[in-house]
Design a protein around this motif. Structure first.
Motif, PDB file in Angstrom:
ATOM      1  N   VAL A 109      55.083 -26.240 -59.360  1.00 57.33           N
ATOM      2  CA  VAL A 109      55.406 -27.579 -58.876  1.00 57.33           C
ATOM      3  C   VAL A 109      54.218 -28.502 -59.121  1.00 57.33           C
ATOM      4  O   VAL A 109      53.066 -28.135 -58.885  1.00 57.33           O
ATOM      5  CB  VAL A 109      55.762 -27.565 -57.377  1.00 57.33           C
ATOM      6  N   MET A 110      54.498 -29.698 -59.617  1.00 55.89           N
ATOM      7  CA  MET A 110      53.436 -30.671 -59.881  1.00 55.89           C
ATOM      8  C   MET A 110      53.656 -31.884 -58.994  1.00 55.89           C
ATOM      9  O   MET A 110      54.803 -32.302 -58.786  1.00 55.89           O
ATOM     10  CB  MET A 110      53.493 -31.137 -61.344  1.00 55.89           C
ATOM     11  N   SER A 111      52.563 -32.443 -58.507  1.00 57.46           N
ATOM     12  CA  SER A 111      52.700 -33.652 -57.691  1.00 57.46           C
ATOM     13  C   SER A 111      51.444 -34.492 -57.751  1.00 57.46           C
ATOM     14  O   SER A 111      50.336 -33.979 -57.888  1.00 57.46           O
ATOM     15  CB  SER A 111      53.000 -33.259 -56.244  1.00 57.46           C
ATOM     16  N   SER A 112      51.632 -35.805 -57.668  1.00 57.75           N
ATOM     17  CA  SER A 112      50.473 -36.687 -57.671  1.00 57.75           C
ATOM     18  C   SER A 112      49.880 -36.773 -56.264  1.00 57.75           C
ATOM     19  O   SER A 112      48.795 -37.298 -56.075  1.00 57.75           O
ATOM     20  CB  SER A 112      50.875 -38.075 -58.157  1.00 57.75           C
ATOM     21  N   GLU A 113      50.633 -36.254 -55.288  1.00 48.72           N
ATOM     22  CA  GLU A 113      50.182 -36.355 -53.902  1.00 48.72           C
ATOM     23  C   GLU A 113      49.722 -35.022 -53.338  1.00 48.72           C
ATOM     24  O   GLU A 113      50.444 -34.024 -53.405  1.00 48.72           O
ATOM     25  CB  GLU A 113      51.291 -36.962 -53.044  1.00 48.72           C
ATOM     26  N   ASN A 114      48.536 -35.048 -52.776  1.00 45.32           N
ATOM     27  CA  ASN A 114      47.899 -33.847 -52.248  1.00 45.32           C
ATOM     28  C   ASN A 114      48.246 -33.683 -50.762  1.00 45.32           C
ATOM     29  O   ASN A 114      47.425 -33.932 -49.888  1.00 45.32           O
ATOM     30  CB  ASN A 114      46.383 -34.005 -52.436  1.00 45.32           C
ATOM     31  N   ILE A 115      49.485 -33.296 -50.514  1.00 46.29           N
ATOM     32  CA  ILE A 115      49.946 -33.167 -49.134  1.00 46.29           C
ATOM     33  C   ILE A 115      50.070 -31.693 -48.768  1.00 46.29           C
ATOM     34  O   ILE A 115      50.896 -30.965 -49.323  1.00 46.29           O
ATOM     35  CB  ILE A 115      51.306 -33.885 -48.950  1.00 46.29           C
ATOM     36  N   LEU A 116      49.258 -31.284 -47.830  1.00 48.69           N
ATOM     37  CA  LEU A 116      49.156 -29.864 -47.485  1.00 48.69           C
ATOM     38  C   LEU A 116      50.477 -29.223 -47.082  1.00 48.69           C
ATOM     39  O   LEU A 116      50.802 -28.115 -47.515  1.00 48.69           O
ATOM     40  CB  LEU A 116      48.121 -29.679 -46.369  1.00 48.69           C
ATOM     41  N   THR A 117      51.254 -29.923 -46.263  1.00 49.45           N
ATOM     42  CA  THR A 117      52.534 -29.353 -45.826  1.00 49.45           C
ATOM     43  C   THR A 117      53.469 -29.168 -47.016  1.00 49.45           C
ATOM     44  O   THR A 117      54.226 -28.202 -47.088  1.00 49.45           O
ATOM     45  CB  THR A 117      53.227 -30.264 -44.784  1.00 49.45           C
ATOM     46  N   ARG A 118      53.379 -30.101 -47.941  1.00 51.22           N
ATOM     47  CA  ARG A 118      54.206 -30.023 -49.138  1.00 51.22           C
ATOM     48  C   ARG A 118      53.818 -28.804 -49.969  1.00 51.22           C
ATOM     49  O   ARG A 118      54.667 -28.036 -50.424  1.00 51.22           O
ATOM     50  CB  ARG A 118      53.985 -31.306 -49.959  1.00 51.22           C
ATOM     51  N   ILE A 119      52.516 -28.645 -50.150  1.00 48.53           N
ATOM     52  CA  ILE A 119      52.006 -27.505 -50.911  1.00 48.53           C
ATOM     53  C   ILE A 119      52.433 -26.200 -50.250  1.00 48.53           C
ATOM     54  O   ILE A 119      52.949 -25.292 -50.896  1.00 48.53           O
ATOM     55  CB  ILE A 119      50.459 -27.565 -51.037  1.00 48.53           C
ATOM     56  N   ASP A 120      52.234 -26.142 -48.933  1.00 43.81           N
ATOM     57  CA  ASP A 120      52.607 -24.934 -48.192  1.00 43.81           C
ATOM     58  C   ASP A 120      54.070 -24.587 -48.344  1.00 43.81           C
ATOM     59  O   ASP A 120      54.426 -23.437 -48.596  1.00 43.81           O
ATOM     60  CB  ASP A 120      52.283 -25.117 -46.706  1.00 43.81           C
ATOM     61  N   SER A 121      54.935 -25.574 -48.160  1.00 39.62           N
ATOM     62  CA  SER A 121      56.369 -25.263 -48.242  1.00 39.62           C
ATOM     63  C   SER A 121      56.775 -24.821 -49.637  1.00 39.62           C
ATOM     64  O   SER A 121      57.620 -23.953 -49.795  1.00 39.62           O
ATOM     65  CB  SER A 121      57.252 -26.407 -47.739  1.00 39.62           C
ATOM     66  N   CYS A 122      56.145 -25.389 -50.650  1.00 40.90           N
ATOM     67  CA  CYS A 122      56.476 -24.963 -52.016  1.00 40.90           C
ATOM     68  C   CYS A 122      56.050 -23.515 -52.249  1.00 40.90           C
ATOM     69  O   CYS A 122      56.812 -22.708 -52.779  1.00 40.90           O
ATOM     70  CB  CYS A 122      55.793 -25.858 -53.041  1.00 40.90           C
ATOM     71  N   LEU A 123      54.847 -23.205 -51.834  1.00 44.66           N
ATOM     72  CA  LEU A 123      54.357 -21.835 -52.013  1.00 44.66           C
ATOM     73  C   LEU A 123      55.202 -20.852 -51.215  1.00 44.66           C
ATOM     74  O   LEU A 123      55.507 -19.759 -51.675  1.00 44.66           O
ATOM     75  CB  LEU A 123      52.877 -21.743 -51.634  1.00 44.66           C
ATOM     76  N   GLU A 124      55.612 -21.293 -50.030  1.00 41.33           N
ATOM     77  CA  GLU A 124      56.445 -20.430 -49.197  1.00 41.33           C
ATOM     78  C   GLU A 124      57.804 -20.163 -49.815  1.00 41.33           C
ATOM     79  O   GLU A 124      58.379 -19.086 -49.634  1.00 41.33           O
ATOM     80  CB  GLU A 124      56.630 -21.052 -47.810  1.00 41.33           C
ATOM     81  N   GLU A 125      58.301 -21.147 -50.536  1.00 45.35           N
ATOM     82  CA  GLU A 125      59.596 -20.968 -51.196  1.00 45.35           C
ATOM     83  C   GLU A 125      59.471 -20.152 -52.466  1.00 45.35           C
ATOM     84  O   GLU A 125      60.453 -19.892 -53.142  1.00 45.35           O
ATOM     85  CB  GLU A 125      60.223 -22.329 -51.542  1.00 45.35           C
ATOM     86  N   GLY A 126      58.243 -19.788 -52.802  1.00 48.45           N
ATOM     87  CA  GLY A 126      58.043 -18.923 -53.958  1.00 48.45           C
ATOM     88  C   GLY A 126      57.500 -19.601 -55.193  1.00 48.45           C
ATOM     89  O   GLY A 126      57.578 -19.050 -56.293  1.00 48.45           O
ATOM     90  N   ALA A 127      56.963 -20.791 -55.046  1.00 51.34           N
ATOM     91  CA  ALA A 127      56.368 -21.450 -56.208  1.00 51.34           C
ATOM     92  C   ALA A 127      55.170 -20.635 -56.688  1.00 51.34           C
ATOM     93  O   ALA A 127      54.416 -20.103 -55.881  1.00 51.34           O
ATOM     94  CB  ALA A 127      55.928 -22.863 -55.860  1.00 51.34           C
ATOM     95  N   GLU A 128      55.034 -20.561 -57.972  1.00 47.70           N
ATOM     96  CA  GLU A 128      53.937 -19.829 -58.574  1.00 47.70           C
ATOM     97  C   GLU A 128      52.622 -20.523 -58.283  1.00 47.70           C
ATOM     98  O   GLU A 128      51.611 -19.895 -58.007  1.00 47.70           O
ATOM     99  CB  GLU A 128      54.162 -19.775 -60.088  1.00 47.70           C
TER     100      GLU A 128
END
Lengths: 197, 152
Positions: A109-128
């Motif tokens: 997942v790529m994003s211009s915004e460094n939002i911790l909750t966003r990062i966490d939820s993506c990783l939790e859903e299985g993002a590499e």
């Protein structure tokens, strides 16, 4: 290696030139950049502008049965997070919810915004991995290197959290799998399983 | 050969100046590193695409700002978010900063601030375009004369 070549090519990118990445981004400029980044790293690239088109391309949009769908072999998906309609997160979830081999495709997942909750939820859903935009060449190199060498094996250097994978899975495809762990099969597992059917 | 060296030095100076003025950032260099013999003008192509593609964003924002006292700040922020993203992708540092300022005014529901910063943004955007055009023109010249030199 007595394994069918076609099955191997599904998820076993032995040759960099056959490493196929599906990139998803609603921004025209960003699509061009990611395409160039990937081509520069000698990957085969397909770029689409939305999560819907990505699912269509993969044959997961419900119109085509994913069972036995032989059209498209994708080794990695890179998706923007903020997209109109289906977000990258929603796309990630849809892919990971698949009961077929598609859920094994690494999704970045790529994003211009460094939002911790966003990062966490993506990783939790299985993002590499979660990449901050603008994506750099070093990011892409690191990813493709890892996945090429990986297949479950830990590679040295920094890695973000990954969903758990059995460390028994070996990248060498000449090893035939006698006792396959069905809980979290790796791509090489699946291909070697398939070949014995 | 002498002329080529001079043009090359000019190019380096021009680029340095763009960085010194805070107009470009590291991302621009990243893009330049993606250029090779098969894709010698990638950065120019991307920048051209950016300016073409962002035109419609600019006019959408302009339209939205015409609502004067009934500004849809959410819509404005969404549009500006897209614009910020692509500006960031080409390394347009100052334009990106102006975009972020605009978004801050949006969150603060500051109409005046939005108007002013958008005006400034358009100035920076146009100014960068001119400077990059000059830069790419020189880069092409240098590229051509270098090719000539090598073929001799």
């Amino acid at each position: 290696m007595a394994i069918s070549g076609d099955v191997l090519r599904d998820f076993s990118p032995e040759v960099v030139g056959e490493f196929h990445v599906l990139a998803v981004d609603d921004s025209f400029v960003d699509r061009k950049v990611i395409e160039r980044l990937l081509k520069f790293t000698s990957c085969k690239v397909t770029v689409v502008e939305s999560g819907t088109r990505a699912l269509q391309y993969l044959g997961l949009d419900g119109d085509t049965s994913s069972i036995g769908f032989d059209g498209v072999k994708v080794n990695m998906i890179m998706t923007d997070y903020s997209m109109p309609g289906m977000t990258g997160y929603e796309l990630l979830k849809k892919i990971k919810q698949e009961s077929s081999v598609f859920r094994e495709i690494p999704v970045v997942v790529m994003s211009s915004e460094n939002i911790l909750t966003r990062i966490d939820s993506c990783l939790e859903e299985g993002a590499e991995e979660f990449l901050l935009k603008p994506v750099k060449l070093s990011d892409v190199k690191r990813l493709t290197d890892f996945i090429l060498r990986g297949e479950g094996k830990q590679v040295g250097g920094k890695r973000s959290q990954k969903r758990s994978r059995s460390d028994d899975f070996v990248s060498s495809l000449s090893t035939s799998c006698s006792s396959c762990d069905l809980s979290s099969p790796s791509p090489s597992e699946i291909s070697s399983k398939k070949s014995r059917l | 050969m002498e002329k080529n060296n001079h043009s090359h030095r000019q190019l380096v100076i021009m680029k340095q100046s763009l960085f010194d003025q805070g107009l470009l950032d590291e991302q621009f260099i990243q893009l330049e590193e993606l250029q090779d013999e098969a894709n010698p003008n990638f950065v120019e192509e991307i920048v051209t695409l950016y300016y073409r593609d962002s035109l419609r964003l600019i006019s959408s924002i302009e339209q939205a700002l015409k609502e004067r006292n009934m500004l849809d700040f959410n819509k404005l922020d969404t549009l500006m978010h897209q614009f910020t993203g692509s500006s960031s992708s080409i390394g347009a540092k100052k334009v990106k900063a102006e975009c972020n300022l605009f978004r801050e005014y949006c969150s603060a529901v500051n109409i005046e601030g939005c108007m002013k910063s958008f005006h400034q943004l358009k100035k920076e955007y146009a100014s960068l375009k001119k400077k990059l055009e000059a830069y790419f023109q020189l880069a092409r010249q240098v590229g051509l004369s270098e090719a000539e030199c090598h073929s001799k």
